[in-house]
Motif scaffolding. Structure first.
Motif, PDB file in Angstrom:
ATOM      1  N   ILE A 196      -6.461   1.900   5.994  1.00 56.29           N
ATOM      2  CA  ILE A 196      -5.289   1.680   5.602  1.00 56.29           C
ATOM      3  C   ILE A 196      -4.317   3.048   5.663  1.00 56.29           C
ATOM      4  O   ILE A 196      -3.123   3.025   6.081  1.00 56.29           O
ATOM      5  CB  ILE A 196      -5.258   1.095   4.000  1.00 56.29           C
ATOM      6  CG1 ILE A 196      -5.638  -0.475   4.000  1.00 56.29           C
ATOM      7  CG2 ILE A 196      -3.746   1.203   3.751  1.00 56.29           C
ATOM      8  CD1 ILE A 196      -5.785  -0.857   2.717  1.00 56.29           C
ATOM      9  N   LEU A 197      -5.132   4.024   5.254  1.00 62.12           N
ATOM     10  CA  LEU A 197      -4.409   5.414   5.495  1.00 62.12           C
ATOM     11  C   LEU A 197      -4.293   5.867   6.792  1.00 62.12           C
ATOM     12  O   LEU A 197      -3.101   6.357   7.142  1.00 62.12           O
ATOM     13  CB  LEU A 197      -5.258   6.356   4.429  1.00 62.12           C
ATOM     14  CG  LEU A 197      -5.245   6.226   3.031  1.00 62.12           C
ATOM     15  CD1 LEU A 197      -5.950   7.533   2.358  1.00 62.12           C
ATOM     16  CD2 LEU A 197      -3.940   6.306   2.568  1.00 62.12           C
ATOM     17  N   ASP A 198      -5.179   5.368   7.563  1.00 58.75           N
ATOM     18  CA  ASP A 198      -5.155   5.793   8.892  1.00 58.75           C
ATOM     19  C   ASP A 198      -3.837   5.062   9.606  1.00 58.75           C
ATOM     20  O   ASP A 198      -3.157   5.433  10.290  1.00 58.75           O
ATOM     21  CB  ASP A 198      -6.367   5.269   9.470  1.00 58.75           C
ATOM     22  CG  ASP A 198      -7.616   6.154   9.520  1.00 58.75           C
ATOM     23  OD1 ASP A 198      -7.233   7.152   9.097  1.00 58.75           O
ATOM     24  OD2 ASP A 198      -8.875   5.647   9.318  1.00 58.75           O
TER      25      ASP A 198
ATOM     26  N   TYR B  70       0.969  -1.144   0.091  1.00 54.03           N
ATOM     27  CA  TYR B  70      -0.005  -0.022  -0.094  1.00 54.03           C
ATOM     28  C   TYR B  70       0.822   1.300   0.135  1.00 54.03           C
ATOM     29  O   TYR B  70       0.690   2.101  -0.687  1.00 54.03           O
ATOM     30  CB  TYR B  70      -1.007  -0.016   1.319  1.00 54.03           C
ATOM     31  CG  TYR B  70      -1.736  -1.281   1.458  1.00 54.03           C
ATOM     32  CD1 TYR B  70      -2.449  -1.766   0.189  1.00 54.03           C
ATOM     33  CD2 TYR B  70      -1.926  -2.088   2.488  1.00 54.03           C
ATOM     34  CE1 TYR B  70      -3.496  -2.957   0.180  1.00 54.03           C
ATOM     35  CE2 TYR B  70      -2.706  -2.854   2.660  1.00 54.03           C
ATOM     36  CZ  TYR B  70      -3.572  -3.435   1.493  1.00 54.03           C
ATOM     37  OH  TYR B  70      -4.080  -4.552   1.598  1.00 54.03           O
ATOM     38  N   PHE B  71       1.996   1.174   0.912  1.00 55.39           N
ATOM     39  CA  PHE B  71       2.982   2.535   0.864  1.00 55.39           C
ATOM     40  C   PHE B  71       3.497   2.694  -0.584  1.00 55.39           C
ATOM     41  O   PHE B  71       3.706   3.649  -0.961  1.00 55.39           O
ATOM     42  CB  PHE B  71       3.891   2.454   1.888  1.00 55.39           C
ATOM     43  CG  PHE B  71       4.788   3.549   2.210  1.00 55.39           C
ATOM     44  CD1 PHE B  71       4.213   4.693   2.379  1.00 55.39           C
ATOM     45  CD2 PHE B  71       6.137   3.203   2.068  1.00 55.39           C
ATOM     46  CE1 PHE B  71       5.224   5.649   2.544  1.00 55.39           C
ATOM     47  CE2 PHE B  71       7.087   4.380   2.005  1.00 55.39           C
ATOM     48  CZ  PHE B  71       6.598   5.647   2.320  1.00 55.39           C
TER      49      PHE B  71
ATOM     50  N   LEU C  27       4.330   7.542   8.464  1.00 56.70           N
ATOM     51  CA  LEU C  27       4.998   7.318   6.939  1.00 56.70           C
ATOM     52  C   LEU C  27       4.188   8.327   5.863  1.00 56.70           C
ATOM     53  O   LEU C  27       4.584   8.799   5.027  1.00 56.70           O
ATOM     54  CB  LEU C  27       4.779   5.966   6.386  1.00 56.70           C
ATOM     55  CG  LEU C  27       5.300   5.011   7.000  1.00 56.70           C
ATOM     56  CD1 LEU C  27       4.706   3.321   6.728  1.00 56.70           C
ATOM     57  CD2 LEU C  27       6.879   4.983   6.994  1.00 56.70           C
ATOM     58  N   ILE C  28       2.796   8.676   6.367  1.00 56.44           N
ATOM     59  CA  ILE C  28       2.141   9.578   5.496  1.00 56.44           C
ATOM     60  C   ILE C  28       1.336  10.409   6.229  1.00 56.44           C
ATOM     61  O   ILE C  28       1.227  10.270   7.469  1.00 56.44           O
ATOM     62  CB  ILE C  28       1.338   8.813   4.548  1.00 56.44           C
ATOM     63  CG1 ILE C  28       0.010   8.243   5.094  1.00 56.44           C
ATOM     64  CG2 ILE C  28       1.993   7.810   3.576  1.00 56.44           C
ATOM     65  CD1 ILE C  28      -1.193   7.979   4.283  1.00 56.44           C
ATOM     66  N   SER C  29       1.070  11.492   5.758  1.00 56.03           N
ATOM     67  CA  SER C  29      -0.391  12.372   6.336  1.00 56.03           C
ATOM     68  C   SER C  29      -1.215  12.552   5.257  1.00 56.03           C
ATOM     69  O   SER C  29      -0.863  12.567   4.060  1.00 56.03           O
ATOM     70  CB  SER C  29       0.247  13.622   6.953  1.00 56.03           C
ATOM     71  OG  SER C  29       0.939  14.407   5.935  1.00 56.03           O
TER      72      SER C  29
ATOM     73  N   LYS D 162      -6.397  13.934  -0.252  1.00 52.68           N
ATOM     74  CA  LYS D 162      -5.047  14.462  -0.332  1.00 52.68           C
ATOM     75  C   LYS D 162      -3.767  13.855   0.773  1.00 52.68           C
ATOM     76  O   LYS D 162      -4.100  14.108   1.638  1.00 52.68           O
ATOM     77  CB  LYS D 162      -4.964  15.977  -0.545  1.00 52.68           C
ATOM     78  CG  LYS D 162      -3.568  16.632  -1.178  1.00 52.68           C
ATOM     79  CD  LYS D 162      -4.108  18.262  -1.071  1.00 52.68           C
ATOM     80  CE  LYS D 162      -2.711  18.738  -1.619  1.00 52.68           C
ATOM     81  NZ  LYS D 162      -2.786  20.217  -1.646  1.00 52.68           N
ATOM     82  N   TYR D 163      -2.825  13.318   0.054  1.00 52.19           N
ATOM     83  CA  TYR D 163      -1.862  12.544   0.877  1.00 52.19           C
ATOM     84  C   TYR D 163      -0.491  13.209   0.557  1.00 52.19           C
ATOM     85  O   TYR D 163      -0.180  13.756  -0.369  1.00 52.19           O
ATOM     86  CB  TYR D 163      -2.049  10.997   0.972  1.00 52.19           C
ATOM     87  CG  TYR D 163      -1.689  10.420  -0.227  1.00 52.19           C
ATOM     88  CD1 TYR D 163      -0.295  10.157  -0.757  1.00 52.19           C
ATOM     89  CD2 TYR D 163      -2.356   9.946  -1.476  1.00 52.19           C
ATOM     90  CE1 TYR D 163       0.447   9.604  -1.741  1.00 52.19           C
ATOM     91  CE2 TYR D 163      -1.988   9.581  -2.565  1.00 52.19           C
ATOM     92  CZ  TYR D 163      -0.752   9.300  -2.700  1.00 52.19           C
ATOM     93  OH  TYR D 163      -0.281   8.787  -3.826  1.00 52.19           O
TER      94      TYR D 163
END
Length: 246
Positions: A94-96, A43-44, A103-105, A116-117
């Motif tokens: 998954i984003l959460d 996913y990342f 790793l992301i915001s 928007k990530y």
């Protein structure tokens, strides 16, 4: 004047691995490899493959959004398609999880229909370009740092897709420090021995699964043309070469 020839290498001492976006796109569409797993590496990697190198603009539902380097904007429906989840809320889950790991915001926009990530530390590992220009998503490449990939692999049980990506990221080619790498792209777990020999017990511990599952997944990837296995008698282990790596 001698003819110039580019020498392709992937050496142990290099802290990053080049991943081609076209390869990631082929993985997204390969329905024969399972994606559900706890490591989140697949996913990342997908999110990184869509991230911008330069500022661009994208219009969704009549609204124009500015997207800066290391960012991308998409609909939740698109995201679920990339992640191959049955429901859109699973993609947001998954984003959460990736956000909790720093790793992301990301932000929810468009009344929850758009996300928007931003990839954290994108500028540290990938060149950021100053000019504005559309960024192609199915060509070119990006860099993945080995430290991030290794931490993700150890964070949870790996899916079949996570395993395939871990093999790709662990591959060494044309490095005199690793035996057999001159013959082709070979998987090397960077254990300091210089030997590409691995056993199923070692891989099972790395991927959080059983030895039987390791054997099943590797044979499946070999049948599908991703890897080539060379088994050695006794307890010495196996050597894994990648197909179509170059």
């Amino acid at each position: 004047m001698s003819e110039y020839q580019l020498q392709i290498k992937q050496v142990v001492d290099y802290p990053r691995c080049r991943i081609y976006r076209q390869f990631v796109q082929s993985l997204i569409t390969d329905q024969g490899i399972r994606t559900g797993g706890g490591s989140g590496l697949f996913y990342f990697t997908v999110l990184c493959s869509y991230a911008n190198f330069r500022t661009s603009y994208r219009r969704i539902d009549g609204i124009s959004y500015t997207v800066y380097p290391g960012e991308w904007i998409c609909t939740v429906k698109e995201l679920a398609g990339w992640f191959r989840t049955h429901f859109q809320h699973q993609a947001l889950d998954i984003l959460d999880e990736l956000q909790k790991r720093n790793l992301i915001s990301y932000l929810s926009l468009g009344r929850g229909k758009v996300v928007k990530y931003k990839i954290r530390d994108w500028k540290k590992h990938n060149t950021v370009l100053d000019y504005n220009c559309p960024c192609q998503k199915d060509t070119g490449f990006f860099f993945m740092p080995f430290t991030v990939a290794t931490e993700m692999v150890g964070a949870g049980r790996c899916s079949e897709m996570d395993i395939l990506l871990d093999l790709w990221l662990s591959t060494v080619y044309n490095d005199g420090q690793v035996q057999g790498s001159e013959a082709g792209p070979v998987v090397y777990l960077r254990n300091g021995t210089g030997s590409p020999l691995v056993n199923y017990g070692e891989l099972a511990g790395r991927w959080g699964t059983s030895r039987a599952t390791v054997g099943r997944v590797l044979k499946k990837l070999e049948r599908q043309g991703y890897i080539s296995l060379m088994a050695f008698p006794g307890t010495k282990g196996s050597v894994i070469y990648l197909q179509n790596y170059l």
